[in-house]
Design a protein around this motif. Structure first.
Motif, PDB file in Angstrom:
ATOM      1  N   UNK A   1       0.676  -1.423   0.097  1.00 48.41           N
ATOM      2  CA  UNK A   1      -0.321   0.374   0.293  1.00 48.41           C
ATOM      3  C   UNK A   1       0.718   1.289  -0.670  1.00 48.41           C
ATOM      4  N   UNK A   2       1.752   1.023   0.824  1.00 49.08           N
ATOM      5  CA  UNK A   2       2.755   2.382   0.766  1.00 49.08           C
ATOM      6  C   UNK A   2       3.450   2.874  -1.026  1.00 49.08           C
ATOM      7  N   UNK A   3       3.436   1.244  -1.169  1.00 46.40           N
ATOM      8  CA  UNK A   3       4.534   1.438  -3.119  1.00 46.40           C
ATOM      9  C   UNK A   3       3.317   1.908  -3.968  1.00 46.40           C
ATOM     10  N   UNK A   4       1.819   1.992  -3.592  1.00 43.24           N
ATOM     11  CA  UNK A   4       0.911   2.644  -4.225  1.00 43.24           C
ATOM     12  C   UNK A   4       1.141   3.764  -4.215  1.00 43.24           C
ATOM     13  N   UNK A   5       1.106   3.461  -3.063  1.00 41.32           N
ATOM     14  CA  UNK A   5       0.490   5.229  -2.896  1.00 41.32           C
ATOM     15  C   UNK A   5       1.340   6.636  -3.349  1.00 41.32           C
ATOM     16  N   UNK A   6       3.403   5.854  -3.023  1.00 43.57           N
ATOM     17  CA  UNK A   6       4.071   6.592  -3.292  1.00 43.57           C
ATOM     18  C   UNK A   6       3.511   6.853  -5.373  1.00 43.57           C
ATOM     19  N   UNK A   7       3.835   6.097  -5.546  1.00 39.89           N
ATOM     20  CA  UNK A   7       3.346   5.474  -6.795  1.00 39.89           C
ATOM     21  C   UNK A   7       2.502   6.904  -7.518  1.00 39.89           C
ATOM     22  N   UNK A   8       0.996   6.257  -7.144  1.00 36.05           N
ATOM     23  CA  UNK A   8      -0.091   7.425  -7.694  1.00 36.05           C
ATOM     24  C   UNK A   8       0.994   9.002  -7.433  1.00 36.05           C
ATOM     25  N   UNK A   9       1.815   9.085  -6.467  1.00 37.65           N
ATOM     26  CA  UNK A   9       1.744  10.448  -5.799  1.00 37.65           C
ATOM     27  C   UNK A   9       2.661  11.164  -7.276  1.00 37.65           C
TER      28      UNK A   9
ATOM     29  N   UNK B   1       2.883   9.638  -9.557  1.00 36.49           N
ATOM     30  CA  UNK B   1       1.856   9.974 -11.700  1.00 36.49           C
ATOM     31  C   UNK B   1       1.254  11.228 -11.241  1.00 36.49           C
ATOM     32  N   UNK B   2       0.643  11.276  -9.641  1.00 34.83           N
ATOM     33  CA  UNK B   2      -0.094  12.825  -9.929  1.00 34.83           C
ATOM     34  C   UNK B   2       0.836  13.993 -10.094  1.00 34.83           C
ATOM     35  N   UNK B   3       1.594  13.907  -9.247  1.00 29.82           N
ATOM     36  CA  UNK B   3       2.826  15.085  -9.707  1.00 29.82           C
ATOM     37  C   UNK B   3       2.910  14.998 -11.418  1.00 29.82           C
ATOM     38  N   UNK B   4       3.821  13.904 -11.475  1.00 27.26           N
ATOM     39  CA  UNK B   4       3.783  13.634 -13.278  1.00 27.26           C
ATOM     40  C   UNK B   4       3.033  14.889 -14.071  1.00 27.26           C
ATOM     41  N   UNK B   5       1.341  14.103 -13.441  1.00 23.78           N
ATOM     42  CA  UNK B   5       0.669  14.952 -14.342  1.00 23.78           C
ATOM     43  C   UNK B   5       0.297  16.551 -13.950  1.00 23.78           C
ATOM     44  N   UNK B   6       0.554  16.951 -13.229  1.00 21.48           N
ATOM     45  CA  UNK B   6       0.123  18.001 -13.052  1.00 21.48           C
ATOM     46  C   UNK B   6       1.667  18.995 -13.566  1.00 21.48           C
ATOM     47  N   UNK B   7       2.648  18.422 -13.480  1.00 25.65           N
ATOM     48  CA  UNK B   7       3.711  19.220 -13.992  1.00 25.65           C
ATOM     49  C   UNK B   7       3.114  19.673 -15.619  1.00 25.65           C
ATOM     50  N   UNK B   8       2.775  18.400 -16.852  1.00 26.42           N
ATOM     51  CA  UNK B   8       2.890  18.293 -17.842  1.00 26.42           C
ATOM     52  C   UNK B   8       1.725  19.460 -18.045  1.00 26.42           C
ATOM     53  N   UNK B   9       0.588  18.773 -17.543  1.00 22.75           N
ATOM     54  CA  UNK B   9      -0.952  20.038 -17.127  1.00 22.75           C
ATOM     55  C   UNK B   9      -0.247  21.621 -17.177  1.00 22.75           C
ATOM     56  N   UNK B  10       0.805  21.629 -15.799  1.00 21.42           N
ATOM     57  CA  UNK B  10       1.170  22.872 -15.625  1.00 21.42           C
ATOM     58  C   UNK B  10       2.075  23.523 -16.995  1.00 21.42           C
ATOM     59  N   UNK B  11       2.875  22.406 -18.010  1.00 25.01           N
ATOM     60  CA  UNK B  11       3.676  22.682 -18.396  1.00 25.01           C
ATOM     61  C   UNK B  11       3.483  23.437 -20.489  1.00 25.01           C
ATOM     62  N   UNK B  12       2.640  22.254 -20.748  1.00 21.53           N
ATOM     63  CA  UNK B  12       2.066  22.034 -21.815  1.00 21.53           C
ATOM     64  C   UNK B  12       0.812  22.696 -22.637  1.00 21.53           C
ATOM     65  N   UNK B  13       0.163  22.747 -21.282  1.00 18.07           N
ATOM     66  CA  UNK B  13      -1.612  23.247 -21.890  1.00 18.07           C
ATOM     67  C   UNK B  13      -1.736  24.471 -21.756  1.00 18.07           C
ATOM     68  N   UNK B  14      -2.858  25.344 -22.470  1.00 17.28           N
ATOM     69  CA  UNK B  14      -2.890  26.495 -21.908  1.00 17.28           C
ATOM     70  C   UNK B  14      -3.477  27.397 -21.316  1.00 17.28           C
ATOM     71  N   UNK B  15      -3.823  26.434 -20.486  1.00 16.69           N
ATOM     72  CA  UNK B  15      -4.571  26.913 -19.331  1.00 16.69           C
ATOM     73  C   UNK B  15      -3.204  26.654 -18.227  1.00 16.69           C
ATOM     74  N   UNK B  16      -2.562  25.973 -17.851  1.00 17.09           N
ATOM     75  CA  UNK B  16      -1.686  25.722 -16.978  1.00 17.09           C
ATOM     76  C   UNK B  16      -0.174  27.039 -17.499  1.00 17.09           C
ATOM     77  N   UNK B  17      -0.307  27.804 -18.356  1.00 16.40           N
ATOM     78  CA  UNK B  17       0.509  29.247 -19.601  1.00 16.40           C
ATOM     79  C   UNK B  17       0.047  29.840 -18.811  1.00 16.40           C
ATOM     80  N   UNK B  18      -1.457  30.427 -18.276  1.00 15.16           N
ATOM     81  CA  UNK B  18      -2.237  31.144 -18.106  1.00 15.16           C
ATOM     82  C   UNK B  18      -1.935  31.091 -16.729  1.00 15.16           C
ATOM     83  N   UNK B  19      -2.181  29.545 -15.941  1.00 18.55           N
ATOM     84  CA  UNK B  19      -1.585  30.071 -14.466  1.00 18.55           C
ATOM     85  C   UNK B  19      -0.655  30.478 -13.622  1.00 18.55           C
ATOM     86  N   UNK B  20       0.510  29.356 -14.791  1.00 15.22           N
ATOM     87  CA  UNK B  20       1.784  29.914 -14.238  1.00 15.22           C
ATOM     88  C   UNK B  20       2.092  32.005 -14.922  1.00 15.22           C
ATOM     89  N   UNK B  21       1.411  32.797 -15.295  1.00 11.80           N
ATOM     90  CA  UNK B  21       1.470  33.961 -15.309  1.00 11.80           C
ATOM     91  C   UNK B  21       0.983  34.546 -14.280  1.00 11.80           C
TER      92      UNK B  21
END
Lengths: 316, 291
Positions: free
Chosen positions: B143-151, B153-173
């Motif tokens: 369960x710990x391993x799964x939790x860390x793995x999901x964490x 994955x979610x962090x990666x998804x967030x980073x991609x969202x912030x860096x690669x999408x229009x909404x993400x760019x606006x948020x960073x702005x």
């Protein structure tokens, strides 16, 4: 000092003289309530001494209060009682100096967070030390101080903290603090040693809090870190001072009286939903009384003043 | 391999701390609201996962799918209803900071009070995937391993969202310069509300993940708030990568302290670390602007 300058200290002393005989007539329930109100009055005034002019929101009240309570628990039976309070004051002052010197270069939210964690840190250290070296986590406090004694000591502290506040406000230090609150960079360029000013008043404020902790400790026969370092104390002191208004010396007391009574009633009648009600009180005050009762009084005075002027010059 | 055990569990813990802190970093970095009720929302999500698992046998992974959107909506509404008046009223960023701290204090007590009323003060936990797994000669609960793995994955998804999408760019702005963002047609308030909601979704995710292997109670939110704050400030406010590194450092420090020093001193060590970093670099490890 001119005659006018004597009014404030004389008024403080007169009020204390009026309040002093209360324990002789009040029953035990009322005594408990009075002691509570006085405790918060000293804490909130001490808090506002530093946080009022500088706008540095400190949540370290519980840390110093707890240190005082633990000083009493440790030394109460080993030293003459009259010595314990000065020792507590000294400990509070030393710790506050260390904390002040190391953290007062933090500002804004960083300072809030640091003080927020300080009480938690001290609590964990005390818990750890007690469990490791004391054997048990709790401690019994058998010290012969009556409810009346506590009341009179707190009343004395209130007089002292108000007089100190009065003197600080009139001094160069007071002006330096106000300048820091307005704009710290400008204050520094104006030649104010901001670090010395901030640390000095932080230490004064913390010393009062520590002594209050030492005075209050005999009220519980048993203390443990979660009682002495209860973070709720910091929050309540903060909200009381804000409701009253931290901009004036007498402001915090205006907030302490209604809230201490309100919290007492809530805790007695709705212990299970106390937390929710405390939170709602916080929100109401932040949204509807942002500049405190003192602010409301000033506004009222403005309105009256304007109305008065209009009556005097009807042509305008 | 005792040391490997310690480091592995420290890294897993650190990954979760990083996730907890990323949400706060978004809320403070973009919406400029220092949300002190943050840990209470973590615990609320943990309780949601606990209830769904014990009452209906629903897996925490599915609980994630419920908790994240719900918390997004709730936090978005909180920004719109509770925080917008404060933003409008504030004369300076400092004033908003103080006001938002005070308002979220109120919120902290309200949410904590509600949790206490429903669940009482006792500790709860549930057993999900508590199976030992072997990694590099060391045993970890699945369960710990799964939790860390999901964490991660979610962090990666967030980073991609912030860096690669229009909404993400606006948020960073908005995060970089809230005053200039409207000049290029960005609705700052709307994006601030969105970022606040997104932070809420992340906090719910971390709450659900933590509940898979952690014993918790209704009064524990402050601990999570504290840790998230330490990580955010250590890493540099608004810096997602900084939050990741700081989270890992904190997790490692904690498991090393517990293993070699004393379990009762973890918070003290965390705090000392926090203070040391702040004194050397007042803006955090990866922070740039002053204040």
């Amino acid at each position: 000092m001119t005659a006018k300058d004597w009014i404030v200290p004389l008024a403080i002393l007169a009020a204390a003289v009026v309040l002093a005989p209360l324990p002789l007539v009040a029953g035990s329930y009322w005594m408990a309530l009075l002691v509570n109100v006085l405790m918060y009055a000293v804490l909130a005034t001490a808090w506002a001494l530093f946080s009022g002019p500088t706008h540095y929101v400190s949540l370290a009240t519980a840390a110093f209060f707890g240190l005082g309570a633990y000083t009493m628990a440790f030394l109460g039976e080993k030293l003459p009682l009259a010595l314990v309070y000065p020792v507590a004051a000294l400990i509070g002052a030393v710790i506050a100096t260390i904390v002040g010197l190391s953290t007062l270069r933090l500002s804004g939210v960083y300072f809030v967070i640091f003080t927020f964690g300080l009480a938690e840190l001290v609590r964990q250290l005390v818990t750890w030390a007690e469990a490791k070296y004391g054997g048990t986590v709790g401690r019994f406090v058998f010290i012969d101080v009556t409810q009346q004694g506590i009341y009179w000591m707190l009343l004395g502290m209130l007089v002292l903290v108000l007089l100190t506040g009065f003197l600080v406000q009139r001094s160069r230090l007071g002006w330096a603090l106000k300048a820091i609150g307005e704009d710290e960079t400008v204050a520094r360029h104006a030649g104010i040693d901001t670090t010395v000013s901030k640390v000095a008043v932080f230490v004064i404020s913390a010393t009062f809090m520590t002594v209050v902790g030492a005075i209050m400790a005999p009220r519980w026969t048993y203390i443990d870190p979660s009682i002495a370092f209860n973070p709720i104390i910091s929050f309540q002191v903060l909200i009381m001072a804000l409701l009253g208004g931290a901009a004036r010396l007498y402001g915090p007391i205006l907030g302490v009286v209604p809230l201490a009574i309100l919290f007492e009633i809530l805790q007695a009648n709705f212990p299970n939903s106390f937390s929710i009600l405390l939170g709602l009180a916080f929100l109401v005050i932040v949204y509807f009384v942002p500049s405190g009762i003192v602010g409301l009084i000033d506004q009222g005075r403005d309105v009256l003043g304007r109305a008065g002027r209009r009556r005097a010059h009807p042509a305008e | 391999m005792f040391l490997v055990d310690v480091i592995l569990s420290g890294l897993i813990l650190g990954g979760i701390y990083a996730l907890i802190a990323m949400g706060l970093s978004l809320q403070y970095g973009v919406a400029r609201i220092m949300n002190l009720a943050y840990g209470e929302f973590t615990i609320a999500a943990s309780f949601l996962a606990y209830v769904m698992f014990t009452l209906a046998g629903v897996s925490p992974i599915l609980a994630l799918a419920v908790a994240m959107p719900a918390s997004f909506a709730l936090n978005w509404a909180i920004y719109r209803v509770l925080m917008t008046p404060l933003v409008k009223r504030a004369k300076s960023p400092g004033a908003l900071e103080v006001d938002s701290i005070l308002a979220t204090f109120g919120l902290l007590f309200v949410v904590q009070g509600i949790l206490l009323m429903i669940f009482g003060g006792s500790y709860v936990s549930y057993s999900y995937l508590a199976v030992p797994v072997q990694i590099i000669g060391s045993t970890v609960a699945l369960n710990r391993l799964l939790a860390a793995g999901l964490a991660v994955a979610i962090a990666l998804a967030l980073t991609l969202f912030l860096m690669r999408t229009r909404i993400g760019t606006a948020i960073r702005a908005v995060s970089v310069n809230p005053a200039a963002a409207p000049l290029v047609g960005i609705d700052t308030t709307a994006y601030a509300a969105f970022a606040f909601g997104l932070g809420g979704a992340l906090v719910a995710a971390s709450g659900v993940l933590v509940s898979m292997f952690f014993t918790f109670n209704a009064a524990m939110g402050v601990v999570f708030t504290m840790k998230a704050l330490i990580v955010v400030i250590m890493g540099g406010v608004g810096n997602i990568f900084g939050a990741l590194i700081a989270g890992l450092i904190l997790g490692l420090a904690e498991s090393l302290t517990a293993a070699f020093l004393d379990g009762g001193l973890t918070l003290a060590v965390n705090f000392a670390l926090f203070l040391a970093i702040l004194l050397i670099r007042p803006t955090g490890l990866f922070g740039k602007a002053a204040r």
